[in-house]
Design an enzyme around this catalytic site. Sequence first.
Site, PDB file in Angstrom:
ATOM      1  N   LYS A  65     -72.378 -29.106 -53.950  1.00  0.00           N
ATOM      2  CA  LYS A  65     -72.179 -30.321 -53.139  1.00  0.00           C
ATOM      3  C   LYS A  65     -72.896 -31.517 -53.763  1.00  0.00           C
ATOM      4  O   LYS A  65     -72.318 -32.607 -53.880  1.00  0.00           O
ATOM      5  CB  LYS A  65     -72.703 -30.094 -51.718  1.00  0.00           C
ATOM      6  CG  LYS A  65     -71.878 -29.119 -50.912  1.00  0.00           C
ATOM      7  CD  LYS A  65     -72.548 -28.838 -49.573  1.00  0.00           C
ATOM      8  CE  LYS A  65     -71.756 -27.824 -48.761  1.00  0.00           C
ATOM      9  NZ  LYS A  65     -72.388 -27.529 -47.467  1.00  0.00           N
ATOM     10  N   ALA A 125     -76.905 -29.607 -49.241  1.00  0.00           N
ATOM     11  CA  ALA A 125     -77.533 -28.549 -48.436  1.00  0.00           C
ATOM     12  C   ALA A 125     -76.466 -27.623 -47.871  1.00  0.00           C
ATOM     13  O   ALA A 125     -75.329 -28.043 -47.628  1.00  0.00           O
ATOM     14  CB  ALA A 125     -78.359 -29.153 -47.300  1.00  0.00           C
ATOM     15  N   ASP A 126     -76.852 -26.381 -47.669  1.00  0.00           N
ATOM     16  CA  ASP A 126     -75.951 -25.404 -47.045  1.00  0.00           C
ATOM     17  C   ASP A 126     -76.791 -24.371 -46.311  1.00  0.00           C
ATOM     18  O   ASP A 126     -77.856 -23.984 -46.789  1.00  0.00           O
ATOM     19  CB  ASP A 126     -75.069 -24.719 -48.090  1.00  0.00           C
ATOM     20  CG  ASP A 126     -73.859 -24.071 -47.441  1.00  0.00           C
ATOM     21  OD1 ASP A 126     -72.891 -24.790 -47.154  1.00  0.00           O
ATOM     22  OD2 ASP A 126     -73.909 -22.853 -47.191  1.00  0.00           O
ATOM     23  N   THR A 127     -76.300 -23.938 -45.151  1.00  0.00           N
ATOM     24  CA  THR A 127     -77.022 -22.969 -44.323  1.00  0.00           C
ATOM     25  C   THR A 127     -76.120 -21.796 -43.995  1.00  0.00           C
ATOM     26  O   THR A 127     -74.952 -21.990 -43.658  1.00  0.00           O
ATOM     27  CB  THR A 127     -77.490 -23.633 -42.996  1.00  0.00           C
ATOM     28  OG1 THR A 127     -78.317 -24.759 -43.311  1.00  0.00           O
ATOM     29  CG2 THR A 127     -78.275 -22.663 -42.129  1.00  0.00           C
TER      30      THR A 127
END
Length: 193
Positions: A51, A68-70
């Site tokens: 990203k 960011a990624d969760t």
Amino acid sequence: MYQIILASGSPRRKEILEQANVVFQIIPSQKEEIVSTTQPDDVVKELSLMKASDIAEKMPVNSIIIGADTVVANAGNILGKPKDELEAVDMIMNLQGHSHTVHTGVCIIVKHEDRTLDIRQFSEVTKVHIADISKEEAMTYILSGEAMDKAGAYAIQGKFAKYVQGIEGDYYNVVGFPISRFRIEMKRLGFSI
């Protein structure tokens, strides 16, 4: 003066950064998310880099891009956002009565005036303990609509809070962005937020 860009459309990340008085723009990455691994920490790092890199290519110098990624991981399985209400109920029923982990990967790309890049990547893990939940309670929660755009089909900061018995680690990581660790990494890069 550097401009900060959040390469994510997540309303939760936006709220956390605003709460911390970070001045930023939102330019969500539209890149297709394809990963080469199944390990939760590696997945979130890979996706956050993807990203941030996508948006960094389009930004001028003197930019700081945050990707960011969760994900939620339960018994070795990564739980993303549920496809439908049935899958959301299944996710909640699989999480209830024990602990799982929430992993957030963050990638910070600093694009300097001389066109050099500083890239900092990290992941944060928080353990979440969930109380016993009946199928009826899970259905009621899912019908509230809150679960459908959340990894693991729940929002710790919302109506689901009453089922969370405790956490080990960063609360904001579970919400979607580990702001304390982000501040530390920005300081290491020479920026204060």
